[in-house]
Design an enzyme around this catalytic site. Structure first.
Site, short mmCIF file in Angstrom:
data_model
loop_
_atom_site.label_atom_id
_atom_site.label_comp_id
_atom_site.label_asym_id
_atom_site.label_seq_id
_atom_site.Cartn_x
_atom_site.Cartn_y
_atom_site.Cartn_z
CE1 TYR A 9 -5.73 9.07 2.57
CE2 TYR A 9 -6.88 7.69 4.14
CZ TYR A 9 -5.71 8.05 3.50
OH TYR A 9 -4.54 7.40 3.80
CG HIS B 21 1.73 12.31 2.04
ND1 HIS B 21 0.78 12.95 2.80
CD2 HIS B 21 1.11 11.22 1.52
CE1 HIS B 21 -0.36 12.26 2.73
NE2 HIS B 21 -0.19 11.23 1.96
CG HIS C 283 -1.89 10.93 -2.53
ND1 HIS C 283 -3.02 11.55 -2.06
CD2 HIS C 283 -1.40 10.21 -1.48
CE1 HIS C 283 -3.21 11.21 -0.79
NE2 HIS C 283 -2.24 10.41 -0.41
CD GLU C 284 1.77 7.95 -1.22
OE1 GLU C 284 2.34 8.37 -0.21
OE2 GLU C 284 0.64 7.43 -1.17
CD GLU D 220 -3.51 11.27 3.45
OE1 GLU D 220 -3.27 11.03 2.25
OE2 GLU D 220 -2.87 10.75 4.39
CG HIS E 93 -6.56 3.37 5.27
ND1 HIS E 93 -6.57 2.80 4.03
CD2 HIS E 93 -5.78 4.47 5.17
CE1 HIS E 93 -5.84 3.52 3.20
NE2 HIS E 93 -5.34 4.54 3.87
CG HIS F 87 -1.99 1.04 1.10
ND1 HIS F 87 -3.23 0.80 0.56
CD2 HIS F 87 -1.97 2.35 1.40
CE1 HIS F 87 -3.93 1.92 0.55
NE2 HIS F 87 -3.19 2.88 1.05
CB ALA F 88 1.10 4.11 -2.33
O1 X8Z Z 1 -4.07 5.38 1.34
C1 X8Z Z 1 -4.05 6.23 0.47
C2 X8Z Z 1 -2.72 6.74 -0.07
C3 X8Z Z 1 -1.69 6.84 0.99
S1 X8Z Z 1 -2.06 8.05 2.17
C4 X8Z Z 1 -2.22 5.82 -1.16
N1 X8Z Z 1 -5.20 6.70 -0.05
C5 X8Z Z 1 -6.50 6.23 0.39
C6 X8Z Z 1 -6.74 4.77 0.01
O2 X8Z Z 1 -5.99 4.21 -0.79
O3 X8Z Z 1 -7.72 4.21 0.50
C7 X8Z Z 1 -5.30 7.74 -1.07
C8 X8Z Z 1 -6.76 7.95 -1.28
C9 X8Z Z 1 -7.49 7.12 -0.28
ZN ZN Z 2 -1.72 9.93 1.51
#
Ligand code: X8Z
Ligand code: ZN
Length: 643
Positions: free
Chosen positions: A547, A413, A409-410, A437, A537, A379-380
């Site tokens: 988010y 941060h 997006h990354e 975010e 998450h 997960h990024a």
């Molecule tokens: O988790 C993330 C990023 C890292 S903060 C890749 N996002 C959420 C997800 O993937 O559920 C970005 C948008 C929503």
């Molecule tokens: Zn993020």
């Protein structure tokens, strides 16, 4: 920690906690003393003492945070029993220190202090406090275990499953043991690819159900974790961990919940128009037996494992045959764009705004492609290891449009981290976690067809589609996401608040899914299920309201940047690429970090002081009109058929 944000934010220990590792300052009050402030010190607290306490605390926090970041980086890059153990231990040390400091900080509550000192003391108290050594150790081990279990989970379809042949073709590395009789297995990234690309409802359902069954394995861990977490939050005076999370927004937890509800009501009509349109189109694709004419859409048909963003079904819902056929993913793949080149494109945007180049160590230490020889958390995430120059990204990048956007997006941060590194430790964070975010997402809003042409990723002869095509694509990403983000923490707030018991986890999850997203579970629920835990998450206990906040803020930010750039056309066509004036405005806000309450940071940048859906509504206004027209026509033709 990694941060999904400055991982300070990805924090399972909570915003301030990640920021605030640290052992006790010399001469500081012990937790036991602090719990009885009257007896803790012989004399009344003074301003000087408070300032010294904060200074010492920051020094120690910084050291512990760096240590835990390094441990966590290694653990997520090499998932083994040993690395899990090491990271759990360093997080335990950090949690012990943040808890002690939080308690000790209470001594200065009510004292008249300089604004910065008072704010730091307040941030320090936004954390869990688990005084019992065994419970604290169990808590951090559960957290580490759930994150790694998620990272390593795989679906091994039985021979009769729709995906059996797909799994047989999967890489040997994905299988539990090569050369024996065990079935081949599919890791999350392969299942996600199926969700994105397959148009076979049986395969989609198999991938969906197969993945969602994985989290059952750590449901009990989650239940135990929630109990310990709540205990830790209550020890700091919060009603529960949900209330602690909602306290991270410079307002009361109640005011924050009310704000989320207010903004959701503002944008809900836009979501409803999109939902109605998409349901109709999916019904045309998959047939009336798969998609109902009214009511919720089955969750496996939306192109994403969690139905959180729907851009992958664009080909099924695009306006008409006349819609453009340009496909950035195809261009990137055909050119064999490397992971490093993908990051370079994103870096190029930030430097065009006047920001610095990424440090050399970023390139040396980041993980940009999925290793084949070991388990990693794919997960990024973006990491601020030493709160100075050692910033990194960990992401299994593929040459797709989705990853092109995610890497912007990354880097958002990362550029926030770099911008606020001059701040003291406790302010090295976003104004709130939603700001963190939103930074890169705002930049990604500037990836317009004109911008892609400037990069040479789109040719003059390409058919990029018109405004409605592009807006629809963007709505599938951004508008579809809002109720998902709302739901995740609406669920968790109830779980932490004790309104939902473990046996009802799925029942409430799906009731919220239906209410907010208008989606349904593809197959009936089974007891012992833990569908929420199939989302990273939840397994990693990263708060999600950030988010939701970010998806609104990014349009507010973009509107302000475009104004600053002197742009006056429609908001959705604006790209601030190369605009130094907009870049300066942005950088000024980034530099503030967490030093001011977020409404002040927002005001400085946009002139607005609250979360507001109007910028998003403005951005999508032409699409809203179009969707409503389409939906009215569909309704008419349906009525005609019925007659
Ligand atoms: O988790 C993330 C990023 C890292 S903060 C890749 N996002 C959420 C997800 O993937 O559920 C970005 C948008 C929503
Ligand atoms: Zn993020």
């Amino acid at each position: 920690m990694k941060r999904f944000s400055s991982h300070a934010r990805l924090s399972r220990l909570t915003l301030a906690a990640w920021l605030c590792g640290s052992a006790m300052a010399a001469g500081a009050v012990t937790p036991a003393d602090a719990a009885k402030p009257g007896k803790a010190a012989k004399s009344a607290p003074t301003r000087q003492e408070a300032e010294r306490f904060v200074k010492d605390a920051e020094a120690r926090l910084e050291a512990l945070l760096i240590k835990s970041q390094r441990a966590e980086w290694v653990a997520e890059n090499f998932i083994t029993d040993d690395t899990q153990q090491i990271t759990a231990e360093s997080n335990e040390e950090l949690l012990k220190a943040t808890g002690e400091l939080a308690l000790a900080a209470r001594r200065y509550n009510g004292l008249t202090l300089p604004a910065d000192t008072a704010r730091k003391l307040k941030l320090m108290q936004l954390t869990l406090m688990i005084p019992d050594d065994q419970e604290r150790a169990r808590f951090t081990r559960l957290a580490t275990h759930m994150t790694s279990a998620y990272g390593m989970a795989k679906y091994c379809p039985p021979p009769t499953a729709a995906l059996a042949s797909a799994a047989a073709g999967a890489t040997a590395a994905s299988s539990p043991a090569s050369g024996d009789a065990k079935p081949a297995c599919l890791p999350l990234d392969e299942l996600e690819k199926i969700m994105a690309e397959s148009r076979d409802p049986a395969q989609l359902k198999d991938a969906w159900v197969g993945w969602h069954a994985q989290s059952r394995a750590y449901k009990q861990d989650y239940v135990d974790y929630v109990a310990l977490s709540n205990k830790g939050s209550r020890a700091m005076g919060f009603a529960d961990t949900g209330a602690l999370w909602r306290s991270g927004y410079d307002m009361t937890p109640e005011a924050f919940s009310a704000d989320m509800a207010r903004v959701w009501q503002q944008v809900r009509p836009l979501y409803e128009s999109l939902h109605t349109y998409v349901r109709y189109k999916l019904r045309q694709t998959y047939g009336a037996d798969q998609v109902p004419a009214t009511g919720p859409i089955p969750a496996h048909l939306l192109g994403n494992m969690w139905s959180q963003s729907w851009e992958n079904i664009y080909p099924l819902v695009k306006p008409s045959a006349k819609a453009g056929d340009y496909d950035l993913s195809q261009v990137l793949a055909q050119r064999g764009t490397s992971a490093k080149e993908m990051v370079k494109y994103a870096e190029g945007f930030y430097t065009s705004l006047g920001m610095e180049s990424l440090p050399q160590t970023f390139w040396e230490r980041s993980l940009l492609t999925k290793p084949q020889d070991r388990e990693v958390v794919c997960h990024a995430s973006a990491w601020d290891i030493d709160q100075q120059q050692d910033v990194r990204v960990k992401m299994c990048i593929r040459p797709t449009e989705e990853d092109f956007i995610t890497i912007h997006h990354e880097l958002g941060h990362i550029y926030y981290d770099l911008a606020y590194r001059q701040q003291p430790t406790l302010f090295r964070n976003g104004a709130n976690d939603g700001f963190h975010e939103a930074i890169g997402d705002t930049v990604a809003l500037s990836i317009t067809p004109d911008y892609l042409k400037r990069l040479g990723l789109m040719k003059a002869t390409d058919r990029p589609g018109d405004d409605i095509d592009n807006l629809l694509m963007q709505a599938l990403r951004k508008v579809a996401f809002l109720p998902f983000a709302y739901k995740v923490d609406a669920w968790r707030w109830q779980v932490y608040g004790g309104q939902v018991q473990p046996q009802d986890y799925d029942k409430v999850w799906w009731s919220l899914s239906e209410t907010y997203q208008g989606i349904s579970r593809p197959v009936p629920m089974e007891s012992g299920g833990f569908d929420a835990g199939a989302k990273f998450h939840v397994a990693a206990d990263v708060a999600y309201a950030r988010y939701f906040v970010a998806h609104l803020l990014q349009f507010q930010f973009q509107r302000a940047l475009c104004r600053e750039a002197g742009y006056s056309g429609p908001l959705h066509s604006c790209s601030v690429f190369g605009n130094k004036k907009a870049g300066e405005k942005y950088q000024a806000m980034l530099k503030l970090g967490a030093s001011k309450p977020w409404p002040e940071a927002l005001q400085a940048m946009t002139g607005e002081q609250q979360l507001d859906g109007s910028a998003m509504i403005e951005y999508f206004q032409p699409l809203k009109v179009w969707l409503d027209q389409q939906n009215a026509q569909f309704a008419k033709s349906d009525a005609a058929v019925k007659r």
